[in-house]
Motif scaffolding. Structure first.
Motif, PDB file in Angstrom:
ATOM      1  N   GLN A  82       0.827  -1.200   0.000  1.00  0.00           N
ATOM      2  CA  GLN A  82       0.000   0.000   0.000  1.00  0.00           C
ATOM      3  C   GLN A  82       0.864   1.254   0.000  1.00  0.00           C
ATOM      4  O   GLN A  82       0.554   2.238  -0.680  1.00  0.00           O
ATOM      5  CB  GLN A  82      -0.922   0.000   1.228  1.00  0.00           C
ATOM      6  CG  GLN A  82      -1.865   1.197   1.300  1.00  0.00           C
ATOM      7  CD  GLN A  82      -2.803   1.279   0.105  1.00  0.00           C
ATOM      8  OE1 GLN A  82      -3.422   0.288  -0.258  1.00  0.00           O
ATOM      9  NE2 GLN A  82      -2.906   2.447  -0.512  1.00  0.00           N
ATOM     10  N   GLN A  83       1.969   1.229   0.728  1.00  0.00           N
ATOM     11  CA  GLN A  83       2.870   2.381   0.740  1.00  0.00           C
ATOM     12  C   GLN A  83       3.467   2.632  -0.640  1.00  0.00           C
ATOM     13  O   GLN A  83       3.578   3.784  -1.075  1.00  0.00           O
ATOM     14  CB  GLN A  83       3.983   2.147   1.762  1.00  0.00           C
ATOM     15  CG  GLN A  83       3.518   2.089   3.212  1.00  0.00           C
ATOM     16  CD  GLN A  83       4.638   1.676   4.153  1.00  0.00           C
ATOM     17  OE1 GLN A  83       5.819   1.704   3.789  1.00  0.00           O
ATOM     18  NE2 GLN A  83       4.278   1.276   5.364  1.00  0.00           N
ATOM     19  N   THR A  86       0.738   4.114  -2.896  1.00  0.00           N
ATOM     20  CA  THR A  86       0.472   5.508  -2.541  1.00  0.00           C
ATOM     21  C   THR A  86       1.571   6.423  -3.071  1.00  0.00           C
ATOM     22  O   THR A  86       1.306   7.511  -3.584  1.00  0.00           O
ATOM     23  CB  THR A  86       0.346   5.658  -1.016  1.00  0.00           C
ATOM     24  OG1 THR A  86      -0.724   4.832  -0.551  1.00  0.00           O
ATOM     25  CG2 THR A  86       0.066   7.093  -0.629  1.00  0.00           C
ATOM     26  N   ARG A  87       2.816   5.971  -2.942  1.00  0.00           N
ATOM     27  CA  ARG A  87       3.937   6.785  -3.428  1.00  0.00           C
ATOM     28  C   ARG A  87       3.906   6.921  -4.946  1.00  0.00           C
ATOM     29  O   ARG A  87       4.162   7.994  -5.495  1.00  0.00           O
ATOM     30  CB  ARG A  87       5.246   6.140  -2.986  1.00  0.00           C
ATOM     31  CG  ARG A  87       6.489   6.961  -3.295  1.00  0.00           C
ATOM     32  CD  ARG A  87       6.525   8.252  -2.521  1.00  0.00           C
ATOM     33  NE  ARG A  87       7.788   8.960  -2.762  1.00  0.00           N
ATOM     34  CZ  ARG A  87       8.058  10.169  -2.293  1.00  0.00           C
ATOM     35  NH1 ARG A  87       7.157  10.805  -1.555  1.00  0.00           N
ATOM     36  NH2 ARG A  87       9.213  10.741  -2.555  1.00  0.00           N
ATOM     37  N   GLN A  89       1.240   6.814  -6.818  1.00  0.00           N
ATOM     38  CA  GLN A  89       0.153   7.732  -7.121  1.00  0.00           C
ATOM     39  C   GLN A  89       0.591   9.178  -6.939  1.00  0.00           C
ATOM     40  O   GLN A  89       0.267  10.053  -7.759  1.00  0.00           O
ATOM     41  CB  GLN A  89      -1.050   7.431  -6.227  1.00  0.00           C
ATOM     42  CG  GLN A  89      -1.766   6.131  -6.551  1.00  0.00           C
ATOM     43  CD  GLN A  89      -2.857   5.806  -5.548  1.00  0.00           C
ATOM     44  OE1 GLN A  89      -2.809   6.248  -4.400  1.00  0.00           O
ATOM     45  NE2 GLN A  89      -3.833   5.022  -5.964  1.00  0.00           N
ATOM     46  N   ARG A 186      -7.398   9.066  -1.865  1.00  0.00           N
ATOM     47  CA  ARG A 186      -6.488   9.929  -1.101  1.00  0.00           C
ATOM     48  C   ARG A 186      -5.100   9.830  -1.717  1.00  0.00           C
ATOM     49  O   ARG A 186      -4.380   8.857  -1.514  1.00  0.00           O
ATOM     50  CB  ARG A 186      -6.468   9.520   0.365  1.00  0.00           C
ATOM     51  CG  ARG A 186      -5.653  10.429   1.276  1.00  0.00           C
ATOM     52  CD  ARG A 186      -5.877  10.080   2.733  1.00  0.00           C
ATOM     53  NE  ARG A 186      -7.268  10.260   3.111  1.00  0.00           N
ATOM     54  CZ  ARG A 186      -7.776  11.413   3.524  1.00  0.00           C
ATOM     55  NH1 ARG A 186      -7.017  12.488   3.589  1.00  0.00           N
ATOM     56  NH2 ARG A 186      -9.055  11.483   3.852  1.00  0.00           N
ATOM     57  N   VAL A 187      -4.719  10.851  -2.485  1.00  0.00           N
ATOM     58  CA  VAL A 187      -3.412  10.884  -3.146  1.00  0.00           C
ATOM     59  C   VAL A 187      -2.582  11.984  -2.501  1.00  0.00           C
ATOM     60  O   VAL A 187      -2.906  13.172  -2.636  1.00  0.00           O
ATOM     61  CB  VAL A 187      -3.561  11.146  -4.659  1.00  0.00           C
ATOM     62  CG1 VAL A 187      -2.192  11.239  -5.319  1.00  0.00           C
ATOM     63  CG2 VAL A 187      -4.386  10.034  -5.305  1.00  0.00           C
ATOM     64  N   SER A 195      -3.572  15.968   1.170  1.00  0.00           N
ATOM     65  CA  SER A 195      -3.760  14.970   0.116  1.00  0.00           C
ATOM     66  C   SER A 195      -4.952  15.342  -0.752  1.00  0.00           C
ATOM     67  O   SER A 195      -5.930  15.947  -0.276  1.00  0.00           O
ATOM     68  CB  SER A 195      -3.982  13.592   0.736  1.00  0.00           C
ATOM     69  OG  SER A 195      -2.879  13.196   1.516  1.00  0.00           O
TER      70      SER A 195
END
Length: 234
Positions: A82-83, A86-87, A89, A186-187, A195
Motif C-alpha cells: 500500500q505504501q 500511494t507513493r 500515485q 487519497r493521493v 492529500s
C-alpha cells in the motif's frame, strides 16, 4: 526458450524498475544476501497475480516459490504494498499523469471452490489473515447466485489508474458502498499541502443513480455524470 519468453513477456522493464526501486524498503536482514534479486521476486509475484496460478507453480526463473510467496506475504502484512502504491500515485499526480475525472464501478470475483471449507475463525490459523488492516468479519466472501464470491468496488481515473479499492462480499449492492469508495480516494502531495481527495467529475452507471449519492457529491462540490433510470424521471 519459447516458453521462457512467453513467461517473462510482462516482466518489469528497465524504466519501470528504475522508477520502482527507490520506493522499496531497504533490507535489514543480516547474513548472506538472497540468491534472488528483489526484481526477480517481484516479477514472480506479478506473474502469479496475473495468471492466477498456485504459488507452487511460479516458474523457477523468478526464484523459489517459497521466496516469492514469503516476500509477498511479509510486505502485505507490513503494509508495504500500500505504501508503494500511494507513493506511485503521488509521483504520477505530481507529473500531471492523474486525470481527476473518476469512474466508479464494481466487479465480482468467484471464490475458489476450497473457500467453501475454510475456517471462519481466521485468528486461530497458524498465520492469521490481515496485516496493518483488520480482516473483515465475513472475509469479503458472500453467497450470490454464482456461489461464494467477492465484490471489488473501484474508483479509477481516465487513464485506468487505480485510485481506490473497497472489498465486500459478493452479494453487497453497489450504491451503499459509494461513500466508502469516495472516502478511500487519497493521493498525497510530494510537497506541502493536504492529500487530494476530491475528483473533478465522477462517472458511474445506473447502479449508482440515487438521490443520496447525488446529494453526497453536491455536498462536496463534485460534478457527476450518472444516468437516471426511467422510473426516477417520472
Amino acid at each position: 526458450m519459447a516458453t521462457l519468453a512467453v513467461t517473462r513477456r510482462f516482466d518489469l522493464t528497465d524504466a519501470q524498475w528504475a522508477l520502482l526501486e527507490p520506493l522499496l524498503p531497504a533490507g535489514k536482514r543480516p547474513g548472506r544476501p538472497s540468491r534472488w534479486s528483489k526484481r526477480q521476486l517481484i516479477d514472480g509475484i506479478r506473474w502469479r497475480v496475473r495468471v492466477g496460478a498456485p504459488w507452487r507453480d511460479v516458474p523457477e526463473c523468478y526464484g523459489s516459490w517459497q521466496a516469492v510467496y514469503s516476500l509477498f506475504r511479509r510486505w502485505q502484512r507490513a503494509g508495504i504494498w500500500q505504501q508503494i502504491l500511494t507513493r506511485l500515485q503521488a509521483l504520477a499526480d505530481a507529473r500531471g499523469l492523474v486525470d481527476w475525472q473518476v469512474g466508479v464501478d464494481s466487479t465480482i470475483c468467484r471464490a475458489h471452490q476450497h473457500a467453501a471449507g475454510a475456517s471462519r475463525r481466521g485468528e486461530l490459523q497458524a498465520e492469521p489473515p490481515g496485516g496493518v488492516r483488520a480482516e473483515p468479519a465475513d472475509h469479503a466472501l458472500g453467497r450470490s447466485r454464482g456461489g461464494l464470491s467477492t465484490k471489488l468496488h473501484l474508483a479509477c481515473e481516465q487513464r485506468q489508474r487505480l485510485l481506490a479499492l473497497v472489498l465486500t462480499a459478493g452479494q453487497r449492492g453497489d450504491a451503499p458502498q459509494f461513500p466508502a469508495v469516495m472516502a478511500a480516494i487519497r493521493v498525497p502531495r510530494l510537497g506541502p499541502g493536504r492529500s487530494r481527495t476530491r475528483p473533478e467529475i465522477v462517472r458511474a452507471d445506473k447502479a449508482y443513480s440515487s438521490r443520496a449519492i447525488r446529494q453526497h457529491l453536491r455536498s462536496r462540490r463534485i460534478r457527476c455524470t450518472i444516468p437516471e433510470p426511467h422510473r426516477e424521471r417520472l
